[in-house]
Design a protein around this motif. Structure first.
Motif, mmCIF file in Angstrom:
data_model
loop_
_atom_site.group_PDB
_atom_site.id
_atom_site.type_symbol
_atom_site.label_atom_id
_atom_site.label_comp_id
_atom_site.label_asym_id
_atom_site.label_seq_id
_atom_site.Cartn_x
_atom_site.Cartn_y
_atom_site.Cartn_z
ATOM 1 N N ILE A 139 3.841 0.710 -3.471
ATOM 2 C CA ILE A 139 3.338 0.507 -4.824
ATOM 3 C C ILE A 139 2.081 1.335 -5.040
ATOM 4 C CG2 ILE A 139 2.514 -1.199 -6.467
ATOM 5 C CD1 ILE A 139 4.219 -3.220 -5.151
ATOM 6 N N GLY A 140 1.189 1.331 -4.094
ATOM 7 C CA GLY A 140 0.048 2.214 -4.176
ATOM 8 C C GLY A 140 -1.013 1.754 -5.146
ATOM 9 N N GLU A 141 -2.174 2.357 -5.017
ATOM 10 C CA GLU A 141 -3.291 1.963 -5.856
ATOM 11 C C GLU A 141 -3.209 2.642 -7.213
ATOM 12 O OE1 GLU A 141 -6.620 2.985 -3.526
ATOM 13 O OE2 GLU A 141 -6.718 1.016 -2.582
ATOM 14 N N ASN B 169 0.818 -1.209 0.000
ATOM 15 C CA ASN B 169 0.000 0.000 0.000
ATOM 16 C C ASN B 169 0.848 1.253 0.000
ATOM 17 O OD1 ASN B 169 -2.552 -1.008 -0.165
ATOM 18 N ND2 ASN B 169 -2.766 -1.291 2.029
ATOM 19 N N ILE B 170 2.031 1.211 0.674
ATOM 20 C CA ILE B 170 2.815 2.439 0.770
ATOM 21 C C ILE B 170 3.677 2.628 -0.463
ATOM 22 C CG2 ILE B 170 4.684 3.537 2.019
ATOM 23 C CD1 ILE B 170 3.519 2.566 4.559
#
Lengths: 191, 175
Positions: free
Chosen positions: A95-97, A92-93
């Motif tokens: 690579i992210g959406e 989540n931090i």
């Protein structure tokens, strides 16, 4: 709930007072009375106490099995839970959406590019079949079943017609040739 | 991470609170609270969030909304053509989901209008109220009492009954 805790506290105090009076009387009590743990935290005074206050031997029900269960539960949950949580935090931090964008001209996105979260994209890409393939698989199943129903209906119709008309290979019982019948016993009228 | 709501969708007009000219010598304590909040909460959170966004900006990737081709409707399918039924059913379900989202959006619009207008809502939100009434009536007419097991076929039958009622009503009025 508050009344219950008050009741328990009063009962514990009463039990402690009784145990204290029993201990002070010299232990001439029946063993089963003093040995049972009536309430959590019922204490019996212990002699050879050090300076501060009265040392109590707290008699309560065993919590060995409960603590063992909770320890094991926590251990086995965290054994895989913590690595999974760390991995998901990393994804989540760092690579992210994905961001929503309009489909560019002349470009058909791959089927995993319709998902937002990178783990969902990965699962869709490497573990699952594309929705078009799933669609085609379902339609193939339906096609096979449709053909089966069609053939079954045709078979029933053919059977009905052959039974009715009697000119088909079904409902056709082989009878012996009429030239083999011995009519000699019918040649004379009286026998 | 759950995404924030779209702040631009229902933009509230800027407030017209006048700037107050305070005449007392005691400074406004709210400014101290604001600076404290700024240093203690706002700045660290913004710093962390911007650091995270810098890490994520290194490899950007996008996702799209899928566009589905239109396939023949259930009324255009031949009898016994189960593949056509399946495709029409899938398309009908997608259309129903789209219609549900439309109703939700119109409902959100009314809610935003009420929140914006406050005490004036009964006068100023009439258009949104009318739109919501129309949209919900249309949704109810089309998908209304099909129930949990409603599918494209039951919806088509409902449409057929509606058209029959309409025709009967027309015949009655024209008589």
């Amino acid at each position: 709930m508050a009344a219950m805790s008050l009741l328990l506290r009063a009962a514990a105090a009463w039990g402690a007072r009784r145990a204290a009076s029993g201990g002070a009387a010299g232990g001439a009590r029946l063993p089963w009375l003093t040995g049972t743990a009536r309430l959590p935290g019922t204490g019996a005074p212990v002699r050879h106490s050090s300076s501060h206050g009265k040392r109590m031997f707290i008699i309560k029900a065993t919590s060995f099995y409960d603590t063992r269960f909770l320890n094991l539960l926590r251990f086995y949950i965290f054994l895989t839970g913590i690595p999974v949580a760390l991995f998901i935090t990393y994804v989540n931090i760092f690579i992210g959406e994905a961001e929503l964008a309009e489909i560019p001209e002349g470009y058909t996105p791959e089927y995993w590019e319709y998902y937002k979260h990178p783990i969902s994209r990965w699962i869709a890409r490497y573990l699952l079949d594309s929705p078009e393939k799933d669609y085609e698989k379902e339609m193939a199943l339906l096609d096979v079943e449709a053909k089966k129903t069609e053939l079954r209906l045709m078979e029933l119709e053919a059977r009905r017609l052959m039974r009715h008309r009697g000119d088909g290979p079904w409902y056709h019982y082989e009878t012996p040739d009429k030239n083999l019948i011995d009519n000699s016993m019918k040649s004379t009228p009286d026998n | 991470m759950p995404e924030d709501r779209d702040w631009e969708a229902y933009k509230v007009p800027p407030t017209r609170t006048p700037v107050s000219e305070s005449t007392s010598s005691v400074p406004n304590p709210i400014t101290f609270i604001q600076t404290a909040f700024n240093y203690v909460v706002d700045a660290p959170v913004t710093f962390v969030r911007e650091w995270i966004e810098r890490q994520q900006a290194k490899n950007k990737f996008y996702y799209y909304h899928q566009k589905f081709r239109r396939v023949p409707d259930l009324s255009e399918c031949l009898e016994g053509d189960y593949l056509c039924f399946f495709e029409a059913e899938a398309q009908w379900r997608r259309d129903r989901m789209v219609d549900q989202e439309i109703v939700e959006i119109v409902r959100d619009r009314l809610g935003a209008c009420k929140q914006r207008e406050g005490p004036n809502q009964f006068q100023n939100c009439a258009k949104e109220v009318e739109q919501l009434a129309q949209v919900t009536k249309a949704y109810q007419d089309r998908y209304g009492d099909l129930g949990y097991h409603g599918n494209a076929r039951t919806c088509l039958m409902k449409q057929k009954h509606r058209m029959m009622e309409e025709r009967k009503a027309q015949a009655n009025t024209s008589k």
